[in-house]
Write an enzyme that holds these catalytic residues in place. Structure first.
Site, mmCIF file in Angstrom:
data_model
loop_
_atom_site.group_PDB
_atom_site.id
_atom_site.type_symbol
_atom_site.label_atom_id
_atom_site.label_comp_id
_atom_site.label_asym_id
_atom_site.label_seq_id
_atom_site.Cartn_x
_atom_site.Cartn_y
_atom_site.Cartn_z
ATOM 1 N N GLU A 187 6.331 25.574 1.264
ATOM 2 C CA GLU A 187 5.411 24.635 1.560
ATOM 3 C C GLU A 187 5.934 23.431 2.729
ATOM 4 O O GLU A 187 5.241 23.012 3.704
ATOM 5 C CB GLU A 187 4.803 23.831 0.541
ATOM 6 N N GLU A 235 -3.222 24.086 -8.641
ATOM 7 C CA GLU A 235 -3.996 23.851 -7.427
ATOM 8 C C GLU A 235 -4.400 25.208 -7.096
ATOM 9 O O GLU A 235 -5.658 25.694 -7.685
ATOM 10 C CB GLU A 235 -3.284 23.722 -6.173
#
Ligand code: RAM
Length: 913
Positions: A776, A506
């Site tokens: 996260e 990502e």
């Protein structure tokens, strides 16, 4: 224990003078720390031909404020200060000492500009002139380039990567050239479609990591300027460039269709020489260059890692003593006007910190090196090897409880390096064109006759080359760990652009994450230029209809938009303005804000948003088990619609645009009214939507409700928090609003409670599970249950680090009351379990510090206020009396606090508890 402070007496107030300030002086000391535009010091290859000037006044007893300045700007040092040929501002009667706009003759590509400033203090005493500073512009226009893009056709080699993506082998490109005389000065202007490293005559030109960095390449590619005067020789010279895929030609994002056929990397390079006899020579990249892909770096991809074969090293290939007769001629391509070539407008990535291995773990023939800190960059490897053997280097952010590598969260990113040795001995290598997010490094394939030692592996921490700008510390170990995790989250995700995460497949410029973390980053580091630069990429990525893509640069290309994510384009410029006081950031981004608000409007019906997407991302305990949480999208979308309209209105006002101010303020009011009617009962409870902490937080933080409902909504928020056993139930969008709302509504005790919670979900929960960065998810890992089962589980994701802003502003107590800290608010909130906290921040005017401690019944607050500012110091209890001095005046000493207006200086306030 809830500690309550009582400030019965002010014991003493002292103004300390520095040793310099106490000396006798005839003239006042000169200004220092001169910078141009967003904080550049004497830049080379500068981007801004309409710069602004900033300086700091010295910390001195006789310098409290500026009453006037005089700037002189010239094309040569000798002309200063009396014969400034570019601009002489004259004496300007103003206290403005930052962001003073250049108003002189137009400046051109390559121009070197010298400047200095003097100022007058509050008593109208003049300073001496500052030191002469300078900047040199880069190539500002495509037409300045005579060079061509060059490279080999690496696509034709047909090498496929892990996802069947085309892999472009790294290229080695070189050119020998002869100069007719001695060189006085040499500039190398260079960039790539890809990433590069350049050497001249065998000498590295810089220590930049993966230049030129990452922009929307189809719109704009940044160019870099190097001063190479010292490496150029008279007569024969050689330039050599290593070129790899980087962000331009690696697989990036998840859209296979986009990266199965990426454009081949190319380099663009223009060496401009001024000879001692005054003549000019120019060497450019063109079809006379030669290239090969038979060099030691065999493969290099951002997600998958780098492969190096030392057997293919080409001794001396960037020197004159090398024959390239077997190399191929490169292909050349003219530059085109549709891609703008512009000087890089923030600092390149560099290796900033070295982390030593802390522990070695040996298991089943492999060796794991533990740095005890999750980080981003590459390892420097000094490993004994045997000729022909291949070292395999793997990475992980954490080990599984059984000691094995946890790499599931890298998803498809292979993140593995290989090094093949050409001889027996200790290698000295670090990968060049890739980076990893890791705490652990696993090695196999080394010389197993030798016992591994810690010096085999050093973590080279890489991020954009900014200075850290603030510190926060307290008496609480876990709060300090949280601050450390926030800073490491920033170091790990400011790799040329603000990324969501640095390790998996990502590493993209997710706008929502940037929106929530941006303000905290401004406290911790000097990142104005970093953000201003990325905002240019956001502007370039805005769609025709005003929408902002999920990620910038937009590598997803699917036109999708999300409320709370796209709003980065209003929120971040405005926050930067508050922190810096520079209206330019508002001027530059105002049109983007307006277009985004128009998109909000277009995506709504009767002003109620229909915009989709991530909602309160990763909210804990979602009722439906969804990553999007329970807060309804139309509540979120409408709230951000109102908020962005409000920010746009405030921006218009600052820019002196009253018509726009009225338009957007009215819009904000109308959207708020609709929001209130559609979603809130008169008692302030939610209707037509699920009741969540975040729904109430949005309504309260963005001020969307009339007074009666506002009070009710607050009570409902408190009820929801109580129902959650005084725990947060917020995701990416709601979490940053908790501290703001609870603070504004006088619930600071509760905010302390949430912040110091140890159980899930809370900031300390991850620390209790071993986090050395922000995760996260609130529960990315737990000792009891192991890793979160989802593979979207980054252990280095800065979003929840947004709490750092409140730690600075309210625990330590430093906030801007007027943009740029022209007026500073010092208002700490000392509460249990803390017995001390302190922060320092390098503001545009200089260092501000606030540090408090409670010791044996005495509360002490130390404060430093920089010159040319004033501070409102708000002490948390009423003081009995305080005598006004020149430096300290009581503004109010009402019911439960005391407000003082304080002039520049260093002070100690004490009171008995
Ligand atoms: C994830 C990203 C990012 C978030 C988006 C919605 O994939 O990591 O943090 O903003 O999803």
């Amino acid at each position: 224990m809830n500690l309550k402070l009582s400030f019965y007496t002010l014991i003493f107030v002292v103004a300390l003078c520095t040793s310099i300030s106490c000396k006798e002086k005839t003239t006042i000391e000169k200004a220092n720390d001169l910078t141009v535009s967003e904080g550049f010091k004497n830049p080379l290859g500068f981007y801004d031909s309409s710069p602004s000037f900033s300086w700091k006044l010295p910390v001195a007893e006789d310098v409290k404020h500026q009453s006037a300045y005089h700037i002189v700007v010239a094309s040569s040092e000798d002309l200063l200060p009396d014969n400034a040929d570019l601009w002489d501002s004259g004496k300007q009667m103003t206290d403005q000492s930052i962001w003073v706009k250049y108003e002189g003759k137009p400046l051109e590509s390559r121009q070197k500009v010298y400047w200095q400033v003097k100022y007058w203090n509050q008593d109208e005493d003049a300073s001496v002139w500052s030191a002469i500073n300078h900047f040199e512009l880069g190539l500002l226009n495509n037409s300045d380039w005579k060079a061509q893009w060059v490279g080999l056709d690496t696509k034709a080699e047909g090498i496929l990567g892990s996802q069947e993506n085309i892999i472009h082998r790294p290229q080695y490109l070189r050119k020998g050239f002869e100069l007719s005389g001695d060189v006085a000065s040499a500039r190398l202007y260079i960039t790539a479609k890809g990433v590069f490293d350049v050497a001249i005559n065998g000498q590295d030109v810089s220590d930049d990591v993966m230049p030129p960095g990452y922009t929307p390449y189809k719109e704009r590619i940044e160019t870099i300027t190097y001063d190479v005067t010292s490496v150029i020789e008279s007569g024969q010279n050689t330039i050599g460039v290593e070129l790899a895929s980087g962000w331009h030609s690696s697989r990036l994002g998840w859209k296979k269709a986009l990266w199965v056929d990426t454009e081949t990397p190319k380099v663009l390079c223009q060496l401009e020489l001024t000879m001692k006899d005054g003549t000019k020579e120019i060497i450019v990249s063109d079809d006379s260059w030669k290239g090969t892909t038979n060099g030691p770096i065999r493969l290099s991809e951002i997600y998958d890692g780098e492969t190096y074969d030392a057997n293919l090293e080409m001794e001396g290939w960037t020197t004159n003593n090398f024959s390239d007769k077997d190399w191929s001629s490169v292909n050349s391509f003219p530059i085109t006007n549709n891609i703008r070539l512009e000087p890089k407008r923030h600092t390149t990535v560099k290796s900033k910190i070295e982390l030593a291995t802390q522990e070695i773990i040996q298991k089943d023939g492999t060796v794991i090196f533990d740095l005890k800190q999750n980080m981003v960059g590459v390892p420097l490897l000094k490993v004994p090897m045997k000729k022909g053997e291949t070292l395999k280097v793997r990475f992980a952010e954490m080990l599984s409880p059984d000691g094995t590598f946890y790499t599931k969260n890298y998803r498809s990113a292979l993140s593995t390096n290989y090094y093949t040795a050409s001889k027996d001995g200790v290698i000295d290598w670090m990968p060049k064109f890739t980076f990893h997010g890791f705490r652990y490094i696993e090695l196999s394939g080394f010389d197993t006759t030798i016992e591994p030692t810690k010096d085999w592996v050093t973590g080279m921490v890489q991020y954009s080359d900014f200075d850290e700008n603030g510190t926060f510390t307290s008496s609480h170990e876990k709060l300090n760990q949280l601050q450390s995790n926030i800073v490491w989250g920033m170091r790990g995700n400011f790799f040329d652009i603000p990324t969501d995460c640095p390790q998996r497949d990502e590493r993209m410029g997710w706008t929502g994450d940037a929106q929530v973390f941006g303000p905290t980053s401004m406290f911790n580091a000097d990142v104005y230029k970093f953000w201003a630069s990325w905002l240019q990429s956001v502007r370039e990525s805005q769609f025709e209809n005003g929408a902002i893509p999920w990620v910038v640069p937009d590598v997803l290309f699917d036109g999708k938009v999300s409320a709370g994510w796209g709003d980065v384009c209003t929120i971040i410029p405005y926050k930067i303005y508050q922190r810096t006081g520079d209206v330019k950031i508002l001027e530059d981004n105002f049109e983007m804000m307006k277009a985004w608000v128009a998109y909000h409007q277009e995506s709504s019906e009767n002003l109620i948003s229909k915009m989709g997407f991530f909602a309160d991302w990763l909210q804990p305990y979602p009722e439906n088990g969804d990553n999007k949480g329970d807060t309804k999208l139309n509540v979120i979308g409408t709230a951000f619609f109102a908020q962005s309209a409000h920010i746009t209105a405030k921006t218009a006002k600052i820019l002196g645009n009253n018509d726009d101010y009225n338009t957007y303020y009215k819009l904000y009011k109308s959207v708020s009214e609709q929001f209130s009617n559609q979603f809130f009962n008169t008692d302030g409870t939610i209707k037509n939507a699920t009741e969540t902490q975040t729904s109430y937080l949005l309504a309260l933080a963005f001020k969307l409700l009339p007074e009666e409902k506002h009070e009710g909504a607050k009570q409902n928020l408190l009820k929801k928090i109580a129902e959650a056993d005084n725990h947060l139930r917020t995701g990416f969008l709601g979490t940053p609003l908790l501290s703001q709302v609870l603070d504004e509504t006088g619930e600071i005790d509760l905010m302390y409670k949430l912040l110091f919670n140890e159980t899930y979900p809370s900031w300390f929960y991850s620390i209790n599970q071993g986090a050395s960065t922000i995760w996260e998810r609130w529960n990315s890992y737990s000792k009891a249950e192991g890793f979160n089962p989802q593979n979207m589980n980054s252990l280095n994701h800065y979003a929840y680090g947004a709490i750092g802003e409140w730690m600075y502003e309210r625990i330590a107590g430093i906030a801007p009351l007027e943009a740029g800290y022209k007026v500073i608010r010092i208002a700490p909130e000392p509460k249990s379990p803390l017995t001390s906290a302190s922060a320092e921040l390098n503001t545009p005017y200089g260092k501000v510090a606030s540090s408090w401690e409670i010791n044996e019944g005495t509360f002490t607050l130390n404060v430093t206020i920089p010159p040319n500012t004033t501070a409102k110091v708000i002490l948390p209890e009423t003081l009995e009396s305080i005598e006004d001095t020149n430096d300290i005046k009581t503004i109010s000493s009402e019911t439960d606090d005391t407000e003082l207006l304080v002039q520049p200086g260093t002070y100690t306030f004490k009171s008995k508890l």
